[in-house]
Design a protein around this motif. Structure first.
Motif, PDB file in Angstrom:
ATOM      1  N   SER A   1       0.834  -1.192   0.000  1.00  0.00           N
ATOM      2  CA  SER A   1       0.000   0.000   0.000  1.00  0.00           C
ATOM      3  C   SER A   1       0.871   1.244   0.000  1.00  0.00           C
ATOM      4  O   SER A   1       2.050   1.189   0.346  1.00  0.00           O
ATOM      5  CB  SER A   1      -0.919   0.009   1.219  1.00  0.00           C
ATOM      6  OG  SER A   1      -0.161   0.028   2.413  1.00  0.00           O
TER       7      SER A   1
ATOM      8  N   THR B   1       2.978   3.107  -5.982  1.00  0.00           N
ATOM      9  CA  THR B   1       2.533   2.669  -7.297  1.00  0.00           C
ATOM     10  C   THR B   1       3.009   1.240  -7.499  1.00  0.00           C
ATOM     11  O   THR B   1       4.091   0.999  -8.047  1.00  0.00           O
ATOM     12  CB  THR B   1       3.088   3.599  -8.387  1.00  0.00           C
ATOM     13  OG1 THR B   1       2.797   4.955  -8.046  1.00  0.00           O
ATOM     14  CG2 THR B   1       2.452   3.255  -9.730  1.00  0.00           C
ATOM     15  N   PHE B   2       2.199   0.313  -7.046  1.00  0.00           N
ATOM     16  CA  PHE B   2       2.591  -1.084  -7.063  1.00  0.00           C
ATOM     17  C   PHE B   2       2.908  -1.575  -8.464  1.00  0.00           C
ATOM     18  O   PHE B   2       3.846  -2.331  -8.676  1.00  0.00           O
ATOM     19  CB  PHE B   2       1.472  -1.925  -6.445  1.00  0.00           C
ATOM     20  CG  PHE B   2       1.747  -3.402  -6.431  1.00  0.00           C
ATOM     21  CD1 PHE B   2       1.084  -4.257  -7.296  1.00  0.00           C
ATOM     22  CD2 PHE B   2       2.668  -3.941  -5.545  1.00  0.00           C
ATOM     23  CE1 PHE B   2       1.325  -5.620  -7.279  1.00  0.00           C
ATOM     24  CE2 PHE B   2       2.920  -5.304  -5.521  1.00  0.00           C
ATOM     25  CZ  PHE B   2       2.242  -6.142  -6.393  1.00  0.00           C
ATOM     26  N   ARG B   3       2.146  -1.097  -9.422  1.00  0.00           N
ATOM     27  CA  ARG B   3       2.316  -1.598 -10.782  1.00  0.00           C
ATOM     28  C   ARG B   3       3.667  -1.231 -11.376  1.00  0.00           C
ATOM     29  O   ARG B   3       4.110  -1.853 -12.337  1.00  0.00           O
ATOM     30  CB  ARG B   3       1.196  -1.069 -11.674  1.00  0.00           C
ATOM     31  CG  ARG B   3      -0.166  -1.567 -11.276  1.00  0.00           C
ATOM     32  CD  ARG B   3      -1.244  -1.104 -12.241  1.00  0.00           C
ATOM     33  NE  ARG B   3      -2.560  -1.579 -11.824  1.00  0.00           N
ATOM     34  CZ  ARG B   3      -3.668  -1.435 -12.556  1.00  0.00           C
ATOM     35  NH1 ARG B   3      -3.596  -0.843 -13.723  1.00  0.00           N
ATOM     36  NH2 ARG B   3      -4.814  -1.883 -12.112  1.00  0.00           N
TER      37      ARG B   3
ATOM     38  N   ASN C   1      -1.643  -7.293  -9.781  1.00  0.00           N
ATOM     39  CA  ASN C   1      -1.560  -5.833  -9.784  1.00  0.00           C
ATOM     40  C   ASN C   1      -2.896  -5.170  -9.472  1.00  0.00           C
ATOM     41  O   ASN C   1      -2.942  -4.008  -9.091  1.00  0.00           O
ATOM     42  CB  ASN C   1      -1.012  -5.341 -11.119  1.00  0.00           C
ATOM     43  CG  ASN C   1       0.475  -5.597 -11.254  1.00  0.00           C
ATOM     44  OD1 ASN C   1       1.157  -5.904 -10.271  1.00  0.00           O
ATOM     45  ND2 ASN C   1       0.993  -5.494 -12.462  1.00  0.00           N
TER      46      ASN C   1
ATOM     47  N   ASN D   1      -2.764  -5.429  -5.622  1.00  0.00           N
ATOM     48  CA  ASN D   1      -1.522  -4.952  -4.990  1.00  0.00           C
ATOM     49  C   ASN D   1      -0.915  -5.995  -4.065  1.00  0.00           C
ATOM     50  O   ASN D   1      -0.518  -5.698  -2.929  1.00  0.00           O
ATOM     51  CB  ASN D   1      -1.759  -3.652  -4.216  1.00  0.00           C
ATOM     52  CG  ASN D   1      -1.965  -2.466  -5.127  1.00  0.00           C
ATOM     53  OD1 ASN D   1      -2.029  -2.617  -6.343  1.00  0.00           O
ATOM     54  ND2 ASN D   1      -2.098  -1.288  -4.549  1.00  0.00           N
TER      55      ASN D   1
END
Length: 123
Positions: free
Chosen positions: A25, A28-30, A74, A77
């Motif tokens: 969290s 920007t995980f992606r 994605n 997350n």
């Protein structure tokens, strides 16, 4: 602030399977490459597996190949580590890590870390 939280550790017997999950969290995980490392008492931190931001590139430590599988979602997350045919020598604290850019097997290249989850494999 990026936060990584691992779950799924526990006590299992040799030969059993276990699935770890890491929830990310605050970032920007992606765009992040993800990895799992482990550290056993008295030993150095060891690379377990990594996955690129797209999920198309994965790497594994030599002793994990054929037994562990890393994956990411994605949309949720999360990154997971499926561990099969566990051995007593797999006993360690498993931590997930994230970095912006390509995936790497080097712990020093990862900026964000979770606190880890204990995996204990009895013989």
């Amino acid at each position: 602030q990026v936060r990584l939280v691992e779950s799924g550790g526990g006590l299992v017997q040799a030969g059993d399977s276990l699935s770890l999950s890491c929830a990310v969290s605050g970032g920007t995980f992606r765009d992040s490459a993800m990895a799992w490392f482990r550290q056993a008492p008295g030993k150095e931190r060891e690379f377990v597996s990594s996955i690129s931001w797209s999920g198309l590139q994965t790497d594994y430590g030599d002793s994990m190949k054929g037994r562990f599988t890393i994956a990411r979602d994605n949309a949720k997350n999360t990154v997971s580590l499926q561990m099969n045919s566990l051995r007593p020598e797999d006993t360690a604290v498993y931590s997930c890590a994230a970095r912006f850019g390509p995936s790497s097997t080097e712990a020093l290249k990862y900026l964000f870390w979770g606190r880890g989850t204990q995996v204990t494999v009895s013989s």
